[in-house]
Write a protein that holds these residues in place. Sequence first.
Motif, PDB file in Angstrom:
ATOM      1  N   ASP A 121     -11.258  33.447  41.286  1.00 22.35           N
ATOM      2  CA  ASP A 121     -11.489  34.158  42.536  1.00 22.35           C
ATOM      3  C   ASP A 121     -11.979  33.252  43.660  1.00 22.35           C
ATOM      4  OD1 ASP A 121     -10.638  36.465  41.401  1.00 22.35           O
ATOM      5  OD2 ASP A 121     -12.558  37.509  41.431  1.00 22.35           O
ATOM      6  N   GLY A 122     -12.185  31.984  43.368  1.00 22.73           N
ATOM      7  CA  GLY A 122     -12.639  31.060  44.401  1.00 22.73           C
ATOM      8  C   GLY A 122     -11.576  30.830  45.466  1.00 22.73           C
ATOM      9  N   ASP A 123     -11.987  30.821  46.737  1.00 16.41           N
ATOM     10  CA  ASP A 123     -11.053  30.473  47.804  1.00 16.41           C
ATOM     11  C   ASP A 123     -10.782  28.978  47.800  1.00 16.41           C
ATOM     12  OD1 ASP A 123     -10.703  33.082  49.152  1.00 16.41           O
ATOM     13  OD2 ASP A 123     -12.855  32.919  49.479  1.00 16.41           O
ATOM     14  N   ILE A 124     -11.805  28.192  47.481  1.00 17.51           N
ATOM     15  CA  ILE A 124     -11.678  26.746  47.278  1.00 17.51           C
ATOM     16  C   ILE A 124     -12.487  26.417  46.033  1.00 17.51           C
ATOM     17  CG2 ILE A 124     -12.095  24.444  48.236  1.00 17.51           C
ATOM     18  CD1 ILE A 124     -12.119  25.712  51.031  1.00 17.51           C
ATOM     19  N   VAL A 125     -11.927  25.617  45.134  1.00 13.57           N
ATOM     20  CA  VAL A 125     -12.617  25.260  43.889  1.00 13.57           C
ATOM     21  C   VAL A 125     -12.741  23.752  43.788  1.00 13.57           C
ATOM     22  CG1 VAL A 125     -12.604  25.403  41.372  1.00 13.57           C
ATOM     23  CG2 VAL A 125     -11.747  27.327  42.732  1.00 13.57           C
ATOM     24  N   VAL A 126     -13.975  23.283  43.679  1.00  9.99           N
ATOM     25  CA  VAL A 126     -14.277  21.867  43.492  1.00  9.99           C
ATOM     26  C   VAL A 126     -14.916  21.717  42.121  1.00  9.99           C
ATOM     27  CG1 VAL A 126     -15.501  19.869  44.420  1.00  9.99           C
ATOM     28  CG2 VAL A 126     -14.698  21.664  45.974  1.00  9.99           C
ATOM     29  N   ALA A 127     -14.469  20.750  41.332  1.00  9.47           N
ATOM     30  CA  ALA A 127     -14.977  20.611  39.970  1.00  9.47           C
ATOM     31  C   ALA A 127     -15.332  19.172  39.649  1.00  9.47           C
ATOM     32  CB  ALA A 127     -13.948  21.123  38.966  1.00  9.47           C
ATOM     33  N   SER A 128     -16.286  19.023  38.748  1.00  7.10           N
ATOM     34  CA  SER A 128     -16.598  17.704  38.201  1.00  7.10           C
ATOM     35  C   SER A 128     -15.602  17.404  37.089  1.00  7.10           C
ATOM     36  CB  SER A 128     -18.024  17.673  37.656  1.00  7.10           C
ATOM     37  OG  SER A 128     -18.223  18.700  36.697  1.00  7.10           O
ATOM     38  N   ARG A 129     -15.453  16.141  36.773  1.00  6.87           N
ATOM     39  CA  ARG A 129     -14.438  15.741  35.791  1.00  6.87           C
ATOM     40  C   ARG A 129     -14.793  16.142  34.360  1.00  6.87           C
ATOM     41  NH1 ARG A 129     -10.278  12.900  37.708  1.00  6.87           N
ATOM     42  NH2 ARG A 129     -10.460  12.089  39.838  1.00  6.87           N
ATOM     43  N   ASN A 130     -15.998  16.613  34.119  1.00  7.50           N
ATOM     44  CA  ASN A 130     -16.343  17.109  32.789  1.00  7.50           C
ATOM     45  C   ASN A 130     -16.026  18.593  32.636  1.00  7.50           C
ATOM     46  OD1 ASN A 130     -18.440  18.134  34.439  1.00  7.50           O
ATOM     47  ND2 ASN A 130     -19.909  18.103  32.741  1.00  7.50           N
ATOM     48  N   ALA A 131     -15.406  19.186  33.652  1.00 10.50           N
ATOM     49  CA  ALA A 131     -15.079  20.609  33.585  1.00 10.50           C
ATOM     50  C   ALA A 131     -13.984  20.868  32.557  1.00 10.50           C
ATOM     51  CB  ALA A 131     -14.631  21.114  34.954  1.00 10.50           C
ATOM     52  N   THR A 132     -14.124  21.975  31.832  1.00  9.75           N
ATOM     53  CA  THR A 132     -13.130  22.425  30.860  1.00  9.75           C
ATOM     54  C   THR A 132     -13.030  23.934  30.962  1.00  9.75           C
ATOM     55  OG1 THR A 132     -13.761  20.634  29.341  1.00  9.75           O
ATOM     56  CG2 THR A 132     -12.430  22.414  28.438  1.00  9.75           C
ATOM     57  N   PHE A 133     -11.822  24.459  30.803  1.00  4.57           N
ATOM     58  CA  PHE A 133     -11.591  25.884  30.982  1.00  4.57           C
ATOM     59  C   PHE A 133     -10.986  26.469  29.702  1.00  4.57           C
ATOM     60  CE2 PHE A 133     -11.312  23.460  34.828  1.00  4.57           C
ATOM     61  CZ  PHE A 133     -12.083  24.173  35.742  1.00  4.57           C
ATOM     62  N   MET A 134     -11.546  27.581  29.213  1.00 11.21           N
ATOM     63  CA  MET A 134     -11.094  28.178  27.956  1.00 11.21           C
ATOM     64  C   MET A 134     -11.395  29.683  27.965  1.00 11.21           C
ATOM     65  SD  MET A 134     -14.146  26.787  25.438  1.00 11.21           S
ATOM     66  CE  MET A 134     -13.674  27.860  24.077  1.00 11.21           C
ATOM     67  N   ASP A 135     -10.755  30.396  27.027  1.00 11.74           N
ATOM     68  CA  ASP A 135     -11.011  31.837  26.884  1.00 11.74           C
ATOM     69  C   ASP A 135     -11.053  32.203  25.397  1.00 11.74           C
ATOM     70  OD1 ASP A 135     -11.347  34.505  27.096  1.00 11.74           O
ATOM     71  OD2 ASP A 135      -9.436  34.955  28.034  1.00 11.74           O
ATOM     72  N   PRO A 136     -12.252  32.260  24.796  1.00 10.83           N
ATOM     73  CA  PRO A 136     -12.362  32.518  23.351  1.00 10.83           C
ATOM     74  C   PRO A 136     -12.435  33.990  22.969  1.00 10.83           C
ATOM     75  CG  PRO A 136     -14.513  32.021  24.244  1.00 10.83           C
ATOM     76  CD  PRO A 136     -13.548  31.957  25.414  1.00 10.83           C
ATOM     77  N   HIS A 137     -12.123  34.902  23.864  1.00 11.48           N
ATOM     78  CA  HIS A 137     -12.322  36.326  23.604  1.00 11.48           C
ATOM     79  C   HIS A 137     -11.730  36.785  22.269  1.00 11.48           C
ATOM     80  CE1 HIS A 137     -13.448  37.095  27.928  1.00 11.48           C
ATOM     81  NE2 HIS A 137     -14.203  37.978  27.329  1.00 11.48           N
ATOM     82  N   VAL A 138     -10.422  36.506  22.038  1.00 13.65           N
ATOM     83  CA  VAL A 138      -9.781  37.069  20.845  1.00 13.65           C
ATOM     84  C   VAL A 138     -10.366  36.500  19.558  1.00 13.65           C
ATOM     85  CG1 VAL A 138      -7.637  37.580  22.056  1.00 13.65           C
ATOM     86  CG2 VAL A 138      -7.875  35.390  20.871  1.00 13.65           C
ATOM     87  N   SER A 139     -10.914  35.285  19.613  1.00 17.63           N
ATOM     88  CA  SER A 139     -11.480  34.672  18.403  1.00 17.63           C
ATOM     89  C   SER A 139     -12.737  35.387  17.935  1.00 17.63           C
ATOM     90  CB  SER A 139     -11.782  33.187  18.644  1.00 17.63           C
ATOM     91  OG  SER A 139     -12.838  33.024  19.578  1.00 17.63           O
ATOM     92  N   ILE A 140     -13.388  36.142  18.837  1.00 20.59           N
ATOM     93  CA  ILE A 140     -14.558  36.921  18.435  1.00 20.59           C
ATOM     94  C   ILE A 140     -14.291  38.420  18.586  1.00 20.59           C
ATOM     95  CG2 ILE A 140     -16.268  35.125  18.801  1.00 20.59           C
ATOM     96  CD1 ILE A 140     -16.875  36.340  21.534  1.00 20.59           C
ATOM     97  N   GLY A 141     -13.024  38.799  18.435  1.00 17.99           N
ATOM     98  CA  GLY A 141     -12.672  40.208  18.377  1.00 17.99           C
ATOM     99  C   GLY A 141     -12.685  40.957  19.682  1.00 17.99           C
ATOM    100  N   GLN A 142     -12.606  40.247  20.802  1.00 20.49           N
ATOM    101  CA  GLN A 142     -12.581  40.899  22.111  1.00 20.49           C
ATOM    102  C   GLN A 142     -11.190  40.718  22.736  1.00 20.49           C
ATOM    103  OE1 GLN A 142     -15.700  42.355  22.823  1.00 20.49           O
ATOM    104  NE2 GLN A 142     -16.081  41.520  20.783  1.00 20.49           N
TER     105      GLN A 142
END
Length: 266
Positions: A121-142
Motif C-alpha cells: 500500500d506504500g505510495d513510495i517504498v524504500v528498503a534496506s538491502r537486508n529486507a526480505t518479503f514472505m507470506d507464511p500464512h498457509v504453513s500455519i493453517g491460515q
Amino acid sequence: MPDQTADPAGPPRVTTDLTAGVATVTLVNPGRGNALTRPMYEQLNEAWTWVEKDPAVRVVVFTSTGERHFCTGADVSALGGALRTPGERFTLTWRQAGVTKPVVVAVNGLVGGGGLGFVTDGDIVVASRNATFMDPHVSIGQICGYGALRLVSIVGQSEATRLALAGGRLDAERAHTLGLVNELWATPAEALARAVELARAIVKASPAAVALTHRLLRGVATTTEQEGALTAANPAWDEYFHHPDATEGVAAFTEKRAPRWAEQSS
C-alpha cells in the motif's frame, strides 16, 4: 496527534511524530519481530484518523523499530481470535482506512504475512538491502492475507502465488526488480533517512498539486476488478476463521510440532 512515545523496551505499540508536515508512524514491538497485537491494531486506527483529519500532516513516513524486522504480521498468539473478531473489517493500513495523503514506507528487514500490506500500500517504498518479503500464512493453517492479494497487481500472479503457497521469498534485489520496492539502500538507517528526504520533498511542493496528482495516480492504479476481489475476500476470511486448521496451525507452531490438518490424507 496521538500521545505516544517510542520505547523499544516497553509494551508493543504504535508511535507517532509530526515534524514540519511529515508524520512518522512507527511499529514498536522489536522483541517479537514488530508483530501486530490488538492494542497496536487499535492504535493504528487512531493514527490513520489523525493523519487524515489533521491539516498539519502533509505526508506520512511509515516504518518500524530495529534493524532485523519490519513487520512479521500478526503476533501468533493473536491468530486465535485476539487480533480481530469475525465480521470485523481490517483497517491496518492507510489505504484500508481511506487515508488520502501520500505515504512513504521505509522497510528495515523481514516482512512477513500481514506486514506485506504495509508495503503493497506504500505510495513510495524504500528498503534496506537486508529486507526480505514472505507470506507464511498457509504453513500455519491460515489463508493468505490482504497483502498477498495486493501483491498480485504489483509483482504478478506467479510470484505472488510462489510466496503465498510455496513458502517462497523475495529478497530486496528481486523485490526492487519487480517494482515492489522503489529504492534500495545499504542499511535500515539509510533507508529511513531517504524516506524522510522524499517526504520532505513532497512537503515543499504545492499542497493542491500534490493532493490532486496523488488522487489521479491512485485512481489509475486502482481497478474495479481489484477492489471487487478484495471485498469478496472478506467473507472468505470470516468463514475460514472457524475452520479447525486455523486453530491447529497456530497450536502446532506454538508447540513446535508437525500440524495435523483436518483434511490430511492418511
